[in-house]
Structure formats: C-alpha cells, structure tokens
Design a protein around this motif. Structure first.
Motif, PDB file in Angstrom:
ATOM      1  N   ALA A  11      39.384  31.238  10.871  1.00 14.34           N
ATOM      2  CA  ALA A  11      40.083  30.379  11.815  1.00 14.34           C
ATOM      3  C   ALA A  11      41.135  29.485  10.715  1.00 14.34           C
ATOM      4  N   ALA A  12      42.098  28.872  11.694  1.00 12.59           N
ATOM      5  CA  ALA A  12      43.222  28.245  10.676  1.00 12.59           C
ATOM      6  C   ALA A  12      42.279  27.123  10.074  1.00 12.59           C
ATOM      7  N   SER A  13      41.369  26.631  10.576  1.00  7.36           N
ATOM      8  CA  SER A  13      40.735  25.442  10.011  1.00  7.36           C
ATOM      9  C   SER A  13      40.252  25.679   8.775  1.00  7.36           C
ATOM     10  N   ALA A  14      39.643  27.142   8.498  1.00  2.99           N
ATOM     11  CA  ALA A  14      39.049  27.465   7.224  1.00  2.99           C
ATOM     12  C   ALA A  14      40.028  27.554   5.980  1.00  2.99           C
ATOM     13  N   PHE A  15      41.500  27.561   6.276  1.00  2.64           N
ATOM     14  CA  PHE A  15      42.348  27.498   5.093  1.00  2.64           C
ATOM     15  C   PHE A  15      42.470  26.094   4.748  1.00  2.64           C
ATOM     16  N   THR A  16      42.654  26.012   3.377  1.00  3.49           N
ATOM     17  CA  THR A  16      42.602  24.500   2.576  1.00  3.49           C
ATOM     18  C   THR A  16      43.426  24.687   1.346  1.00  3.49           C
ATOM     19  N   PHE A  17      43.856  23.403   0.873  1.00  2.77           N
ATOM     20  CA  PHE A  17      44.421  23.194  -0.134  1.00  2.77           C
ATOM     21  C   PHE A  17      43.432  22.834  -1.602  1.00  2.77           C
ATOM     22  N   ALA A  18      42.255  22.627  -1.059  1.00  4.28           N
ATOM     23  CA  ALA A  18      41.151  22.417  -1.953  1.00  4.28           C
ATOM     24  C   ALA A  18      40.891  23.626  -3.072  1.00  4.28           C
ATOM     25  N   THR A  19      40.491  22.860  -4.217  1.00  2.76           N
ATOM     26  CA  THR A  19      40.422  24.219  -5.241  1.00  2.76           C
ATOM     27  C   THR A  19      38.631  24.730  -4.786  1.00  2.76           C
ATOM     28  N   LEU A  20      38.749  25.992  -4.874  1.00  2.00           N
ATOM     29  CA  LEU A  20      37.758  26.878  -4.511  1.00  2.00           C
ATOM     30  C   LEU A  20      37.441  27.614  -5.688  1.00  2.00           C
TER      31      LEU A  20
END
Length: 217
Positions: A11-20
């Motif tokens: 889902a769109a909410s899974a995408f992030t600017f966080a470092t993974l």
C-alpha cells in the motif's frame, strides 16, 4: 512483466523516507571466507559492501557483481546528461511502481539530498500517476512508468513530453538507463530478500546501506 504481481504490491503507506536495511533469504558470503578477488570486487562496489547482505550475496558470483557495480555507478553517478536529482526521481518512480519499498526509500532520500525538498516524492508514494510539481517532473515520472510497464510499446510518443521540456539526448539516455537498471535491481531485491527496519540516520552513503542478519542460532 511487473516486478511484483499487482495483488501483492505494498500500500502507499508502506513507502517511506526512513532508512531501511535489507536481509537476504539465501546465505550470503561470509567476509572471512571471501577470497582476494571477491574482497577486491566488494571494495570496488561500495564502501559498506563487506557488511551488506546484498553485496555479499552477489559476491558469490564476483565477476557479475563487478559488472553490475561498474554499470550502476556509470548510470547513476556519471557526469553530464540528466541531473542527478532527475535520475533519482526516475529510480524512485520505477521502484514505487514495482513495489520495491527498500529501493524507493533509498532513492527518495537521494532525491531529497540533491533537490533539497521531498514534495514530489511524497506525491509519488501516494499517487504515481499524478505526481510532479512541474511539467518536467511529471514528464520524467510518466516516462519512467511507461518504460517500466510496457517497454514493448515504448516509442516516440513517450519521448515527446520530455523533448518538449528541453531534455537533451544525453539526458534522455540517462533516464532510460536509470529506469532500466532499476527494473532489474527491483527484481533482485524483491526475489532475493526483504527490507528490514534499521535505526540509523540517513547519510550520503545510504544508497546501498543494508543491515546484516543476526547470526544463526
């Protein structure tokens, strides 16, 4: 074919600017077991390659890793042609469309570092079809999406909006190559492992910062 079946895309909410981070599902090479050639190619590939599941997995086929790294670095970091931020935008668009949360986060950060803003990436995560703060950005995103989805139908019609925006031949070539290499890179990431939470600050070396899995018990 899409890198990930549409029914399985995040889902769109899974995408992030966080470092993974990223964990391999297969057993990667242990640095202590690497030979001199493998170590040399790891060091050529990225500063953190010796502690990266991704690089250590690819180092099981060292010459392929060498060619991958030479190609990747030339496309994404080469001088001239498309601006670095625009290459990162294309990479983020491909990764968003293919459902690669890890790659999307990396290149979202890269775009922000280069452009000093994140608005277009926030739009891209939410709604790729309508993302872009300018006609040029929208043209780049639509170009990358079209090439990702239907390369067999890609032609003059898809080039026209970018040419109208004054994008040079060299820049067009960079955008094609950035899109193409991420169609490939997404497939590696999605089929060989999974993203993982990583509690570190973003840095200029974040583009392949990948957490090593804990030792097996």
């Amino acid at each position: 074919m899409p890198a990930r079946h549409p029914a399985a895309r995040p889902a769109a909410s899974a995408f992030t600017f966080a470092t993974l981070g990223w964990r391999a599902w297969l057993e990667p090479l242990e640095p202590s077991a690497a030979n001199e050639t493998q170590l040399a190619i790891l060091d050529e590939s990225h500063p953190q390659a010796r502690s990266s599941d991704y690089y250590l997995l690819l180092a099981l086929q060292p010459e392929i890793l060498r060619q991958r790294s030479l190609t990747y670095n030339a496309i994404m970091y080469g001088s001239g042609g498309a601006a670095r931020a625009e290459r990162e935008l294309a990479a983020a668009a491909v990764s968003r469309d293919n459902g690669c949360v890890y790659c999307a986060s990396v290149h979202a950060q890269r775009f922000e570092q280069r452009a000093k803003r994140r608005d277009v990436i926030e739009q891209l995560f939410e709604d790729p079809e309508h993302a872009g703060t300018s006609e040029r950005e929208r043209a780049i995103i639509h170009f990358a999406l079209a090439l990702t989805r239907r390369p067999d139908q890609f032609g003059a019609e898809q080039f026209a909006p970018l040419i109208k925006q004054g994008v040079s031949f060299d820049a067009l070539l960079d955008l094609i190559q950035a899109t193409a290499i991420f169609a490939w890179a997404n497939r590696l990431m999605l089929t060989l492992g999974e993203p993982a939470a990583l509690n570190v600050q973003a840095s200029s070396d974040v583009d392949q910062l990948i957490v090593r899995r804990p030792p097996r018990t």
